[in-house]
Design a protein around this motif. Structure first.
Motif, PDB file in Angstrom:
ATOM      1  N   GLU A 252     -14.731  13.023  -6.994  1.00 41.76           N
ATOM      2  CA  GLU A 252     -15.829  13.576  -7.197  1.00 41.76           C
ATOM      3  C   GLU A 252     -16.057  14.778  -6.841  1.00 41.76           C
ATOM      4  N   ALA A 253     -15.407  15.300  -5.429  1.00 34.81           N
ATOM      5  CA  ALA A 253     -15.538  16.364  -4.710  1.00 34.81           C
ATOM      6  C   ALA A 253     -14.863  17.579  -5.491  1.00 34.81           C
ATOM      7  N   ARG A 254     -13.673  16.956  -6.200  1.00 36.41           N
ATOM      8  CA  ARG A 254     -12.881  17.866  -6.847  1.00 36.41           C
ATOM      9  C   ARG A 254     -13.171  17.837  -8.440  1.00 36.41           C
ATOM     10  N   GLY A 255     -14.108  17.436  -8.801  1.00 33.14           N
ATOM     11  CA  GLY A 255     -14.260  17.306 -10.229  1.00 33.14           C
ATOM     12  C   GLY A 255     -13.602  16.525 -11.036  1.00 33.14           C
ATOM     13  N   TRP A 256     -13.018  15.294 -10.404  1.00 35.13           N
ATOM     14  CA  TRP A 256     -12.037  14.514 -11.241  1.00 35.13           C
ATOM     15  C   TRP A 256     -10.698  15.320 -11.433  1.00 35.13           C
ATOM     16  N   ASP A 257     -10.281  16.559 -10.815  1.00 37.39           N
ATOM     17  CA  ASP A 257      -9.309  17.431 -11.139  1.00 37.39           C
ATOM     18  C   ASP A 257      -8.278  16.977 -10.217  1.00 37.39           C
ATOM     19  N   MET A 258      -7.649  15.726 -10.402  1.00 37.93           N
ATOM     20  CA  MET A 258      -6.430  15.271  -9.415  1.00 37.93           C
ATOM     21  C   MET A 258      -5.819  14.379 -10.226  1.00 37.93           C
ATOM     22  N   THR A 259      -4.975  13.992  -9.830  1.00 42.51           N
ATOM     23  CA  THR A 259      -3.927  12.832 -10.283  1.00 42.51           C
ATOM     24  C   THR A 259      -4.094  11.758  -9.276  1.00 42.51           C
ATOM     25  N   LEU A 260      -3.518  10.529  -9.611  1.00 42.29           N
ATOM     26  CA  LEU A 260      -3.631   9.398  -8.999  1.00 42.29           C
ATOM     27  C   LEU A 260      -2.754   9.712  -7.458  1.00 42.29           C
ATOM     28  N   ALA A 261      -1.564  10.516  -7.780  1.00 45.75           N
ATOM     29  CA  ALA A 261      -0.845  11.006  -6.660  1.00 45.75           C
ATOM     30  C   ALA A 261      -1.468  11.872  -5.620  1.00 45.75           C
ATOM     31  N   ASP A 262      -2.241  12.713  -6.186  1.00 47.11           N
ATOM     32  CA  ASP A 262      -2.937  13.663  -5.467  1.00 47.11           C
ATOM     33  C   ASP A 262      -3.936  12.886  -4.462  1.00 47.11           C
ATOM     34  N   VAL A 263      -4.399  11.679  -5.199  1.00 50.09           N
ATOM     35  CA  VAL A 263      -5.620  11.197  -4.302  1.00 50.09           C
ATOM     36  C   VAL A 263      -4.877  10.039  -3.139  1.00 50.09           C
ATOM     37  N   ALA A 264      -3.729   9.690  -3.611  1.00 47.62           N
ATOM     38  CA  ALA A 264      -2.864   8.968  -2.699  1.00 47.62           C
ATOM     39  C   ALA A 264      -2.668   9.806  -1.362  1.00 47.62           C
ATOM     40  N   ASP A 265      -1.898  10.927  -1.766  1.00 47.12           N
ATOM     41  CA  ASP A 265      -1.379  11.924  -0.712  1.00 47.12           C
ATOM     42  C   ASP A 265      -2.744  12.041   0.202  1.00 47.12           C
ATOM     43  N   HIS A 266      -3.887  12.591  -0.547  1.00 49.46           N
ATOM     44  CA  HIS A 266      -5.175  13.081   0.220  1.00 49.46           C
ATOM     45  C   HIS A 266      -5.760  12.067   1.038  1.00 49.46           C
ATOM     46  N   LEU A 267      -5.742  10.713   0.800  1.00 52.38           N
ATOM     47  CA  LEU A 267      -6.159   9.763   1.423  1.00 52.38           C
ATOM     48  C   LEU A 267      -4.935   8.932   2.351  1.00 52.38           C
ATOM     49  N   ASP A 268      -3.843   9.264   2.174  1.00 54.49           N
ATOM     50  CA  ASP A 268      -2.668   8.512   3.025  1.00 54.49           C
ATOM     51  C   ASP A 268      -2.554   7.155   2.634  1.00 54.49           C
ATOM     52  N   VAL A 269      -2.616   6.887   1.469  1.00 58.91           N
ATOM     53  CA  VAL A 269      -2.643   5.503   0.760  1.00 58.91           C
ATOM     54  C   VAL A 269      -1.563   5.370  -0.122  1.00 58.91           C
ATOM     55  N   SER A 270      -1.169   4.396  -0.483  1.00 62.90           N
ATOM     56  CA  SER A 270       0.066   4.092  -1.374  1.00 62.90           C
ATOM     57  C   SER A 270      -0.504   4.308  -2.669  1.00 62.90           C
ATOM     58  N   LEU A 271       0.478   5.071  -3.498  1.00 60.25           N
ATOM     59  CA  LEU A 271      -0.029   5.175  -5.042  1.00 60.25           C
ATOM     60  C   LEU A 271      -0.365   3.915  -5.665  1.00 60.25           C
ATOM     61  N   PRO A 272       0.553   2.959  -5.656  1.00 58.99           N
ATOM     62  CA  PRO A 272       0.291   1.536  -6.295  1.00 58.99           C
ATOM     63  C   PRO A 272      -0.958   1.058  -6.166  1.00 58.99           C
ATOM     64  N   ARG A 273      -1.672   1.249  -4.717  1.00 59.10           N
ATOM     65  CA  ARG A 273      -2.739   0.604  -4.396  1.00 59.10           C
ATOM     66  C   ARG A 273      -3.967   1.456  -4.876  1.00 59.10           C
ATOM     67  N   VAL A 274      -3.781   2.882  -5.054  1.00 57.80           N
ATOM     68  CA  VAL A 274      -4.744   3.788  -5.386  1.00 57.80           C
ATOM     69  C   VAL A 274      -4.819   3.441  -7.001  1.00 57.80           C
ATOM     70  N   ARG A 275      -3.817   3.472  -7.745  1.00 59.44           N
ATOM     71  CA  ARG A 275      -3.567   3.058  -8.992  1.00 59.44           C
ATOM     72  C   ARG A 275      -4.284   1.643  -9.499  1.00 59.44           C
ATOM     73  N   ARG A 276      -4.172   0.750  -8.706  1.00 55.86           N
ATOM     74  CA  ARG A 276      -4.921  -0.589  -8.634  1.00 55.86           C
ATOM     75  C   ARG A 276      -6.179  -0.566  -8.665  1.00 55.86           C
ATOM     76  N   VAL A 277      -6.739   0.310  -7.649  1.00 54.97           N
ATOM     77  CA  VAL A 277      -8.441   0.133  -7.563  1.00 54.97           C
ATOM     78  C   VAL A 277      -8.930   1.150  -8.503  1.00 54.97           C
ATOM     79  N   ALA A 278      -8.482   2.176  -8.985  1.00 55.99           N
ATOM     80  CA  ALA A 278      -8.804   3.196  -9.986  1.00 55.99           C
ATOM     81  C   ALA A 278      -8.945   2.018 -11.319  1.00 55.99           C
ATOM     82  N   GLN A 279      -7.944   1.225 -11.481  1.00 58.22           N
ATOM     83  CA  GLN A 279      -7.914   0.425 -12.610  1.00 58.22           C
ATOM     84  C   GLN A 279      -8.905  -0.544 -12.714  1.00 58.22           C
ATOM     85  N   ILE A 280      -9.035  -1.165 -11.325  1.00 62.59           N
ATOM     86  CA  ILE A 280     -10.216  -2.306 -11.390  1.00 62.59           C
ATOM     87  C   ILE A 280     -11.542  -1.658 -11.439  1.00 62.59           C
TER      88      ILE A 280
END
Length: 88
Positions: free
Chosen positions: A25-53
């Motif tokens: 939201e802070a970036r206007g959703w102009d991010m990839t899932l990998a960007d979010v994973a890197d930013h939050l220091d969380v695995s990409l599969p976990r970020v993808r799963r939560v985004a999917q849910i």
């Protein structure tokens, strides 16, 4: 016993969902899932799963390395080129 919300998420998953939403939201959703994973220091599969849910997969930018996204990228490039031609 782990508490689960009606959508099946645990408290930990809800917390990660909020962090993902907050970052995107802070970036206007102009991010990839990998960007979010890197930013939050969380695995990409976990970020993808939560985004999917959470129903957010289509809100994120896609990457060209994901073959399932080639058509969407082609359409976006076509639209960008058309807009550039109109401006010229």
């Amino acid at each position: 016993m782990t508490h689960r919300f009606p959508d099946g998420m645990t408290v930990q998953t809800k917390t990660l969902a909020f962090r993902i939403w907050q970052a995107a939201e802070a970036r206007g959703w102009d991010m990839t899932l990998a960007d979010v994973a890197d930013h939050l220091d969380v695995s990409l599969p976990r970020v993808r799963r939560v985004a999917q849910i959470s129903g957010w997969l289509t809100r994120f930018r896609t990457t060209i390395t994901d073959p399932s996204n080639y058509n969407g990228i082609t359409e976006r490039v076509d639209e960008d080129l058309e807009q550039m031609a109109v401006r010229a």
